[in-house]
Motif scaffolding. Structure first.
Motif, PDB file in Angstrom:
ATOM      1  N   LEU A   1      -3.831  -0.083  -8.075  1.00 38.88           N
ATOM      2  CA  LEU A   1      -3.596  -1.297  -7.298  1.00 38.88           C
ATOM      3  C   LEU A   1      -4.317  -2.490  -7.937  1.00 38.88           C
TER       4      LEU A   1
ATOM      5  N   VAL B   1       2.197   1.731  -3.511  1.00 35.20           N
ATOM      6  CA  VAL B   1       1.162   2.219  -4.428  1.00 35.20           C
ATOM      7  C   VAL B   1       0.814   3.671  -4.126  1.00 35.20           C
TER       8      VAL B   1
ATOM      9  N   THR C   1       0.835  -1.199   0.000  1.00 33.32           N
ATOM     10  CA  THR C   1       0.000   0.000   0.000  1.00 33.32           C
ATOM     11  C   THR C   1       0.869   1.249   0.000  1.00 33.32           C
TER      12      THR C   1
END
Length: 141
Positions: free
Chosen positions: A93, A31, A28
């Motif tokens: 993502l 990204v 995460t």
């Protein structure tokens, strides 16, 4: 109950899930950086230098700030620019995960197409027959 809990934790699925969550958390960050530092500047240039992160609508008359952080300090705001960034985050993502799954599926398909390891050739028929006779004589003795 403790042994039951221990066997539950020791199952591969629980450990795999934990590893997936940890990797997902780390991914995460990657990204978010990709979107905020690489993609959004290009999107801003394409749409005329717009910085989505500071797009908001004040929900009270007390909010007069120009930046989202300052506006949030003054009162309630509808931060739709931040929401657009999160949607772009999600789409990137999802695209990356799609490409990863597609790559893994391609690798699996290539593994399945590989010729099987050469197994030894079966012995000639006369040797097979003699082996069967020997095995039958052993069982009767």
């Amino acid at each position: 109950m403790i042994s039951e809990f221990r066997s539950f934790i020791a199952k591969g699925n629980v450990v795999d899930l934990a590893v997936g969550i940890i990797i997902g958390g780390a991914f995460t960050g990657i990204v978010n950086s990709l979107v905020n530092d690489v993609v959004m500047p290009f999107v801003g240039v394409i749409v005329g230098g717009i910085d989505f992160s500071n797009y908001f609508l004040p929900l009270t008359s007390a909010v007069t700030a120009d930046t989202l952080e300052a506006a949030r300090a003054q009162g309630a705001v509808f931060a739709y620019g931040k929401f657009i960034t999160v949607i772009i985050n999600f789409l990137i993502l999802a695209w990356i995960i799609f490409l990863m799954v597609k790559g893994v599926n391609r690798i699996r398909a290539m593994e399945e197409k590989k010729p099987a390891e050469a197994s030894p050739a079966p012995p000639p028929a006369d040797v097979q027959l003699l082996t069967e006779i020997r095995d039958l004589l052993k069982t009767r003795a």
